[in-house]
Design an enzyme around this catalytic site. Structure first.
Site, mmCIF file in Angstrom:
data_model
loop_
_atom_site.group_PDB
_atom_site.id
_atom_site.type_symbol
_atom_site.label_atom_id
_atom_site.label_comp_id
_atom_site.label_asym_id
_atom_site.label_seq_id
_atom_site.Cartn_x
_atom_site.Cartn_y
_atom_site.Cartn_z
ATOM 1 N N ASP A 1 42.874 44.032 36.995
ATOM 2 C CA ASP A 1 41.962 43.067 36.402
ATOM 3 C C ASP A 1 40.703 43.068 37.271
ATOM 4 O OD1 ASP A 1 40.712 41.101 34.969
ATOM 5 O OD2 ASP A 1 42.456 39.789 34.852
HETATM 6 C C1 BGC Z 1 39.791 38.965 32.732
HETATM 7 C C2 BGC Z 1 40.235 40.208 31.985
HETATM 8 C C3 BGC Z 1 39.032 40.899 31.411
HETATM 9 C C4 BGC Z 1 38.073 41.223 32.535
HETATM 10 C C5 BGC Z 1 36.826 41.913 32.067
HETATM 11 C C6 BGC Z 1 38.704 39.253 33.751
HETATM 12 O O1 BGC Z 1 38.149 38.080 34.226
HETATM 13 O O2 BGC Z 1 40.887 38.365 33.364
HETATM 14 O O3 BGC Z 1 41.129 39.870 30.970
HETATM 15 O O4 BGC Z 1 39.414 42.043 30.700
HETATM 16 O O5 BGC Z 1 37.679 40.010 33.161
HETATM 17 O O6 BGC Z 1 36.012 41.059 31.356
#
Ligand code: BGC
Length: 712
Positions: free
Chosen positions: A258
């Site tokens: 993530d």
């Molecule tokens: C989220 C993810 C997301 C990523 C990119 C993170 O803050 O937890 O689910 O894909 O950001 O936007």
């Protein structure tokens, strides 16, 4: 002590081999990796051979927030990524789909496949290679700020919905990413609070949905979550990533972090992570080279990460065609139609006193529509947020459905401080004299992270309140006391506190977040053109204190307590085991027609499946769809086990008077339980009781079937 000569020599040799320039295949041969006819495997190996160690390391981190790295020298382009779970977010305006929780509420895997394909087309229209969806963590507590992105509390429903969605996305040449692996069930302090749970609970619930999605959907990517699991961060968890995901489940794709879920280079390198996003803050030369040189991380480990990334990219044909397909419109009517279908199939009718709904035009001519969520389109926020082309609020959707002019829709704005419609007492008089009132309440987060919508926010990185946003519950009670024909329409990712108002409202529709065009479906449901068929993908408690996670869910007041003390008794499993009455059970949802279920039969089909058949008759006067649900109780009645668990389901559309036989299937693997002592899956031998019905609490049909490990 003096180092023996032979040993020193071998160390020197190893260092020389490590830093040697990549072996360059002969110049006169066309490179295999450029040959579209060669297998993805052969192309991957060929390209891998041509990369220097520095280039390999470069590929292990992303860039510019949503891109992989390219290697210009070899013509390897940077590939594009985009969120997410309510539409393709990161490439300009797009179609917003329903929230994931709504897709799960449709209990319709065919629909999930179509919707996934529609996301895939939207991604292709924008040149997106990697879609960062679906989100699929289980619903443990209503306050989790991301429940709206996910598929509810049951691993089978979540796993099968995700698998179908993934198949749809990938049918378009786009990689789907199942996230967030694993046990990321709250947003409060998500980087730090460890999810502490025993292996059986993990295996049977929080990993099981991912396991089903990997098995059935074969996603190209998995995203690790922020949180530690039993003290070890997911991105550096070799047991989770290497042993379970890859070793046991055979996942061959790419495992990415993530965004900034990175805490330690060595841990991540050896813990199974392939790609650090959004950039190589740990996966970079400065951090990895010393680890390679000291032998703490091997070059084979780095190669394997690169191999996984390249293989996905070759398999999906990204080297051989432009990803952007200009024949697909960005604002695609087909996507809007897919969104309409999911909204129509998911909005869930939970209460309908005196059959108030659908609003009969002969009796309910003047319909007042009001409330904080009446005018704006509603959505969850954070990385799930999509800026839409079309912004359709509830009033617009309801007005559209009332176009035959027999209904008169009267929109009223709302004055939260005064807790009355904006035109004050006049407004209350209109509410009183209306034939019916539709009051639109709940959460809304109309911005990514930019807009602070106060306590009405529902988004990642924070948990939300359990009560409705301030004043809304009083407002419902006030309106409903004035007009007994009050319909409440709720936008939320899950349940909310209802004690102060549910008794006053005649009808309740859970609309989740319905997306670009979903409020058209809402209007059609209110006036009867669409018959609701959504079913709750979570249990709705009478009060938070009744829930499985109550007392061990982290919050400001209980910051460090995230031990999953309820164990395997999540959601309906808890309510059933404790004999507690929920407000609305898991799997529950009303229709404007009635269905009669009969003749449940179960038989083993080969070694690895059980088939069920159920007769379903539409005994009412409208066409409608019913979800047949089969739950199983394994033999043995082991202490601490849920009385029954969902094992199969299917949705069927029936005309009035029509009967159909619904055939359902469960894999024997999904009937197995985790034997903690032996550390393996096992099928308890003996008589299984299978029950079928239309919710986890209405299971009138029953049959038994003997099953044994290794066959019937
Ligand atoms: C989220 C993810 C997301 C990523 C990119 C993170 O803050 O937890 O689910 O894909 O950001 O936007």
């Amino acid at each position: 002590m003096k180092r023996p000569l032979l040993l020193s020599l071998s160390i020197v040799l190893a260092l020389v081999v490590r830093s040697a320039p990549a072996q360059a295949p002969a110049d006169d041969q066309p490179p295999v990796y450029k040959d579209a006819q060669a297998s993805a495997e052969a192309r991957t190996e060929d390209l891998l051979k041509r990369l220097t160690t520095e280039e390999k390391i470069k590929l292990l981190g992303g860039q510019h927030d949503f891109y992989t790295q390219g290697i210009e020298r070899l013509g390897l382009p940077a590939f594009r990524m985009s969120d997410g779970p309510q539409g393709v977010r990161c490439a300009g305006p797009s179609t917003a789909y329903t929230a994931g929780i709504a897709l799960a509420a449709s209990w319709d895997t065919e629909l999930a496949r179509k919707v996934g394909a529609s996301y895939g087309r939207d991604a292709r229209a924008r040149g997106v290679h990697y879609l960062l969806a679906p989100g699929m963590n289980l619903y443990r507590a209503p306050m989790n700020g991301r429940n709206f992105e996910y598929y509810g509390e049951d691993p089978l429903l979540s796993g099968l919905t995700a698998a179908a969605f993934v198949q749809g996305v990938q049918s378009q040449g786009v990689a789907a990413t199942i996230k967030h692996f694993a046990a990321n069930n709250q947003e409060y302090q998500r980087h730090d609070i460890s999810s502490d749970l025993d292996e059986r609970t993990l295996r049977e619930l929080y990993l099981r949905n991912f396991q089903i999605a990997v098995r059935e959907g074969q996603p190209k990517c998995v995203m690790n979550s922020y949180n530690p699991i039993n003290g070890v961060h997911a991105t550096e968890n070799p047991w989770l990533n290497n042993d379970v995901l890859r070793g046991e489940w055979g996942f061959k794709g790419l495992l990415m972090s993530d965004w900034d879920a990175s805490y330690n280079a060595e841990g991540m390198a050896n813990g199974g992570l392939d790609l650090e996003m959004p950039s190589g803050k740990f996966f970079n030369e400065a951090k990895l080279k010393p680890l390679l040189d000291s032998g703490k991380v091997s070059l084979e480990t780095i190669d394997e990460k690169v191999r996984r990334q390249l293989r996905v990219e070759f398999e999906l044909g990204w080297f051989d065609r432009p990803q952007e397909d200009q024949s697909i419109p960005k604002d695609d009517p087909a996507s809007v139609e897919a969104n309409m279908a999911e909204a129509a199939g998911s909005i869930t009718l939970l209460k309908n006193e005196g059959n108030l709904l659908p609003l009969n035009p002969e009796k309910f001519k003047n319909v007042v529509v009001l409330g904080p969520n009446a005018f704006l389109p509603t959505t969850g926020g954070g990385s799930g947020f999509v800026s839409y082309f079309h912004a359709l609020g509830a009033v617009a959707g309801i007005e559209d459905a009332a176009h035959d002019a027999r209904h008169k829709v009267i929109p009223l704005t709302w004055e939260p401080e005064q807790n009355v419609p904006a035109n004050g007492e006049e407004g209350i008089a209109m509410v009183r004299s209306a034939d019916a009132v539709v009051i639109c309440v709940g959460f809304n987060d109309p911005g990514c992270w930019q807009v602070d919508h106060g306590s009405a926010n529902e988004r990642e990185d924070q948990d939300r309140r359990y009560d409705l946003p301030p004043e809304q519950d009083k407002f419902i009670a006030r309106v409903a006391k004035v007009n007994p024909h009050t319909v409440v329409v709720l936008n939320a990712g899950g349940s909310v506190a209802t004690a102060s108002w549910i008794g006053h409202a005649a009808a309740l529709l859970h609309a989740y977040y319905p997306g670009t065009a979903g409020n058209l479906a809402l209007g059609r449901i209110l006036f009867g053109e669409v018959n609701p068929s959504g079913k709750l993908p979570f249990s709705w408690e009478k009060r938070w204190q009744d829930s499985a996670a109550y007392g061990n869910y982290p919050s400001k007041e209980h910051p460090h307590s995230n031990t999953y003390k309820e164990g395997v008794l999540l959601g309906y499993r808890w309510f059933d085991a404790k004999g507690t009455e929920p407000l609305f059970p898991f799997g529950f949802g009303l229709s404007y027609t009635q269905f009669v279920l009969s003749d449940l039969k179960a038989e083993q089909s080969g070694e690895d499946a059980v088939n069920f058949s159920v007769q379903v008759r539409n005994s009412g006067e409208r066409a409608g769809a019913e979800v047949v649900q089969v739950y199983a109780a394994p033999p043995g009645g082991e202490e601490g086990r849920a009385p029954r668990e969902l094992k199969a389901y299917g949705k069927v559309l029936l005309q009035p008077g029509e009967t159909k036989t619904v055939i359902l299937k469960t894999k024997v693997a999904d009937l197995m339980v985790w034997d903690s002592a032996a550390k393996k899956w096992t099928l308890p031998s003996g008589d299984y009781v299978f029950q079928a019905g239309d919710s986890s609490r209405n299971l009138p049909l029953k049959t038994t079937l003997g099953l044994h490990q290794g066959g019937a």
